[in-house]
Motif scaffolding. Structure first.
Motif, short mmCIF file in Angstrom:
data_model
loop_
_atom_site.label_atom_id
_atom_site.label_comp_id
_atom_site.label_asym_id
_atom_site.label_seq_id
_atom_site.Cartn_x
_atom_site.Cartn_y
_atom_site.Cartn_z
N ARG A 68 -24.23 -22.75 -37.72
CA ARG A 68 -23.57 -24.07 -37.66
C ARG A 68 -24.49 -25.16 -38.19
O ARG A 68 -24.06 -26.04 -38.94
N GLN A 89 -23.86 -27.35 -41.59
CA GLN A 89 -23.79 -28.81 -41.53
C GLN A 89 -24.78 -29.45 -42.48
O GLN A 89 -24.48 -30.45 -43.16
N PHE A 93 -26.50 -30.27 -31.97
CA PHE A 93 -26.41 -28.82 -32.11
C PHE A 93 -27.51 -28.20 -31.25
O PHE A 93 -28.66 -28.63 -31.32
#
Length: 196
Positions: free
Chosen positions: A160, A164, A150
């Motif tokens: 995000r 996660q 990421f």
């Protein structure tokens, strides 16, 4: 390093003084981007003397040094952004949620593409142009980075990562999970330096 920053600040101050002492008959100042440099110019320029147009794919200034704190919930996303529209535009149409696709310096035009409708392309004229666009993350062609890692450059990246992390926490509490799988789910690696 401090000398360089001081010189840059003096140049910016002189340039901003020039921008705020224009004669009557407002010129059009177009600013590309809403990052540190562009936002500083936007807040400093006298909007009574200039028609200021901002073109940016994001409608906020992002305080990037605190971005990492949003990924783990120490800070909320809204606490590290400042909406650009709050800076006192003369006209609500002076902010364009678009990106610059091309420049025509001879005709003093910026060719733009809308972020909301990529089919919509248009030109914006300028008298003075400030280019303060940012950069995109670089994976240095390292195999697997795009697939497994990421980046942390924008609010969407932080969301995000946070999602996660939360997903991995929840998955690790599922029944019938081996200890090695739990360790794998709860193992995080941070690569890189800087404020984020």
């Amino acid at each position: 390093m401090a000398l360089r920053a001081n010189i840059q600040n003096n140049i910016l101050r002189k340039w901003l003084r020039t921008l705020t002492s224009q004669s009557p008959g407002r010129k059009r100042l177009v600013i590309l981007g809403t990052g540190w440099g562009s936002y500083s110019v936007l807040r400093s320029v006298n909007k009574k003397l200039f028609d200021v147009i901002v073109i940016s794919p994001r409608n906020h200034f992002l305080f990037t040094p605190l971005l990492a704190s949003t990924t783990v919930g120490t800070l909320e996303f809204r606490s590290i952004i400042e909406p650009v529209r709050n800076t006192g535009f003369r006209d609500e149409h002076h902010f364009h949620l678009s990106h610059a696709k091309a420049l025509d310096p001879e005709r003093q035009l910026v060719h733009c593409v809308s972020e909301l409708d990529p089919e919509k392309e248009y030109d914006v004229s300028y008298d003075i142009l400030v280019i303060g666009v940012g950069a995109v993350p670089n994976d240095f062609s390292t195999p697997g980075v795009k697939k497994y890692a990421f980046f942390l450059k924008e609010i969407a990246d932080a969301r995000r990562i946070r999602n996660q992390i939360l997903t991995n926490f929840e998955l690790s509490t599922q029944p019938n999970l081996s200890d090695s799988e739990k360790r794998r789910l709860l193992h995080f690696v941070v690569v890189g330096g800087g404020p984020t």
